[in-house]
Write a protein that holds these residues in place. Structure first.
Motif, mmCIF file in Angstrom:
data_model
loop_
_atom_site.group_PDB
_atom_site.id
_atom_site.type_symbol
_atom_site.label_atom_id
_atom_site.label_comp_id
_atom_site.label_asym_id
_atom_site.label_seq_id
_atom_site.Cartn_x
_atom_site.Cartn_y
_atom_site.Cartn_z
ATOM 1 N N ALA A 133 -7.077 10.109 -8.905
ATOM 2 C CA ALA A 133 -6.202 10.117 -7.729
ATOM 3 C C ALA A 133 -7.081 10.073 -6.483
ATOM 4 O O ALA A 133 -7.989 10.893 -6.341
ATOM 5 N N TYR A 134 -6.796 9.129 -5.591
ATOM 6 C CA TYR A 134 -7.640 8.987 -4.405
ATOM 7 C C TYR A 134 -6.941 8.136 -3.355
ATOM 8 O O TYR A 134 -6.103 7.296 -3.667
ATOM 9 N N CYS A 146 -2.392 5.587 -1.713
ATOM 10 C CA CYS A 146 -2.893 6.557 -2.687
ATOM 11 C C CYS A 146 -2.807 5.934 -4.081
ATOM 12 O O CYS A 146 -1.747 5.466 -4.498
ATOM 13 N N TYR A 147 -3.942 5.907 -4.782
ATOM 14 C CA TYR A 147 -3.987 5.346 -6.138
ATOM 15 C C TYR A 147 -4.005 6.471 -7.167
ATOM 16 O O TYR A 147 -4.662 7.493 -6.979
ATOM 17 N N ASN A 148 -3.292 6.248 -8.268
ATOM 18 C CA ASN A 148 -3.238 7.214 -9.367
ATOM 19 C C ASN A 148 -3.468 6.480 -10.677
ATOM 20 O O ASN A 148 -2.839 5.447 -10.933
ATOM 21 N N TYR A 150 -4.235 7.636 -14.858
ATOM 22 C CA TYR A 150 -4.453 8.744 -15.788
ATOM 23 C C TYR A 150 -4.992 8.285 -17.139
ATOM 24 O O TYR A 150 -5.003 9.033 -18.110
ATOM 25 N N ARG A 176 -4.398 17.782 -7.245
ATOM 26 C CA ARG A 176 -3.554 16.597 -7.026
ATOM 27 C C ARG A 176 -2.769 16.724 -5.719
ATOM 28 O O ARG A 176 -2.591 15.734 -4.992
ATOM 29 N N VAL A 179 -5.092 15.892 -2.766
ATOM 30 C CA VAL A 179 -5.230 14.456 -2.490
ATOM 31 C C VAL A 179 -4.066 13.976 -1.631
ATOM 32 O O VAL A 179 -4.251 13.238 -0.657
ATOM 33 N N GLN A 199 2.143 4.600 -2.718
ATOM 34 C CA GLN A 199 1.536 5.123 -3.935
ATOM 35 C C GLN A 199 1.461 4.015 -4.979
ATOM 36 O O GLN A 199 2.446 3.315 -5.228
ATOM 37 N N THR A 201 0.472 3.543 -8.934
ATOM 38 C CA THR A 201 0.210 4.275 -10.173
ATOM 39 C C THR A 201 -0.101 3.297 -11.299
ATOM 40 O O THR A 201 0.721 2.430 -11.625
#
Length: 409
Positions: A133-134, A146-148, A150, A176, A179, A199, A201
């Motif tokens: 996450a950044y 914001c990138y996620n 997992y 989290r 961020v 966002q 993801t």
């Protein structure tokens, strides 16, 4: 500026002189996602203006000790306070009682969670920054992104280290939220400004079953305490089974939240992201030109976008390069799966072309090429991408800089 075009010889030429910009002739991919609310009180319906005033009065009379968030006093009566209050009102369809209840719970949670000071904490997740996450860059309308992702948690050892017990899980949730707090602090909180984030993801390799608890808790925390903070939620590399996972989340999502979703199947990440974000701000792993190290050099150099049709070869000619100059370039094609090569062609007729990069079959997973070449004599650089064996149209981008020699040639 362009040479004659045919399906198998699509040649684009650019001169290095500043006044002859090539970017205007390239195809721009435009998005049709939902526009962000402006938050001008004058544009609200009379009933909505009344709800805003009532919420202010009820909040003032409320027993809540804390009455500020993100450095904005909610009782200040200014535009910033109005923007935040309107977010809670919109999240509850302008029902004042429900909005006040949500706002009070959020204020209590922020005080207990110590959210205002969270961005300065070192939570020990340095190895996850830039991977899980950044925040990275902005979209075409100025929203922070914001990138996620997992997928790293498919490795059991990594999963156990981060989610092994309740204490570890709570620490991850705190990180989290940290961020997201950093992203929120980048917002304007003013009418007509940028008041929400984007966002993205990445669902590739995401362990669906193992992350169910963490995902539900993150979703609940964000929806309860960060209303209307996301302008668009883009899911990339969406696997076929995502519909099953989505059905579990669906009951927890408001209609307004679901209306902001964009889904992109596996292999289409670049094509989707280019509609919202410029390639110089998209991470290299998603078909962009942005590398973590670039952030140390100030704002990214703008890139030129173009597209390659199926059955087409594109030659990008960068002319006007002097002898002794060094040219540095980045180039990427979303989902490559084609042949790439680079050569330098001197201006002198008696000179031979120099192969700078031999023809190479680029894999779909290959990131952007970054290379440089120092010339001996004046000429032009030709970057070629050959998509003649594919039927699929692909998005692409490149940029370059030329540093002239400091010594006489």
């Amino acid at each position: 500026m362009d040479a004659s075009l045919s399906p198998f010889d699509h040649q684009k030429t650019q001169n290095t002189e500043p006044k002859k910009s090539f970017i205007t002739s390239l195809i721009t991919l435009r998005s049709n996602h939902m526009k962000e609310d402006t938050y001008f009180v004058s544009e609200l319906k009379p009933t909505e203006q009344k709800s805003l005033q009532e919420l202010k009065e009820k909040l003032k009379a409320s027993s809540s000790k804390a009455s500020s968030m993100w450095g904005v006093s909610l009782l200040g009566g200014d535009d910033k306070a109005d923007v935040i209050l309107l977010k809670f009102l919109r999240a509850r369809d302008f029902k004042v009682a429900d909005s006040l209840r949500m706002l009070e719970k959020c204020l209590e949670w922020r005080e207990e969670f110590k959210a205002e000071k969270l961005t300065e904490e070192d939570l020990g997740f340095k190895d996850l920054e830039g991977k899980v996450a950044y925040m990275r860059g902005y979209d075409k309308e100025g929203h922070p992104v914001c990138y996620n992702a997992y997928g790293v948690f498919k490795e059991r050892e990594m999963y156990e280290r981060v989610f092994g017990d309740e204490e570890k899980l709570n620490k991850f949730l705190r990180w989290r939220v940290q961020v997201l707090e950093r992203g929120v602090k980048m917002l304007h909180f003013k009418p007509g400004g940028v008041n929400s984030i984007i966002q993205v993801t990445d669902l590739k390799d995401m362990p669906k079953r193992e992350l169910r608890v963490a995902s539900n808790q993150i979703l609940s925390l964000f929806q309860d305490n960060y209303p209307e903070m996301v302008a668009t939620k883009i899911f990339i590399n969406v696997p076929w089974y995502f519909s099953v996972i989505y059905s579990m989340f669906n009951p927890f999502l408001t209609h307004r939240t679901k209306s902001k979703f964009v889904m992109s199947k596996e292999g289409n990440a670049a094509e989707t992201l280019y509609k919202f974000i410029r390639p110089e701000d998209i991470p290299v792993q998603y078909g962009g030109l942005s590398r973590p190290t670039d952030l140390q050099n100030g704002p990214p150099k703008p890139a030129s976008e173009f597209s390659i049709k199926g059955g087409e070869k594109v030659n990008i000619q960068i002319e006007g390069i002097e002898g002794g100059a060094t040219i540095t370039w980045d180039i990427v094609v979303g989902g490559w799966d084609l042949e790439y090569t680079a050569e330098f062609v001197p201006n002198a007729e008696e000179s031979y072309a120099i192969v700078v990069e031999k023809p190479k079959k680029m894999k779909a997973s290959d990131e952007a090429v970054c290379n440089s070449f120092t010339t001996v004599e004046a000429g032009k650089l030709i970057l070629s991408v050959d998509n003649t064996l594919s039927r699929k149209k692909k998005v692409a981008a490149y940029r370059y800089t030329v540093r002239k020699s400091t010594t006489a040639v």
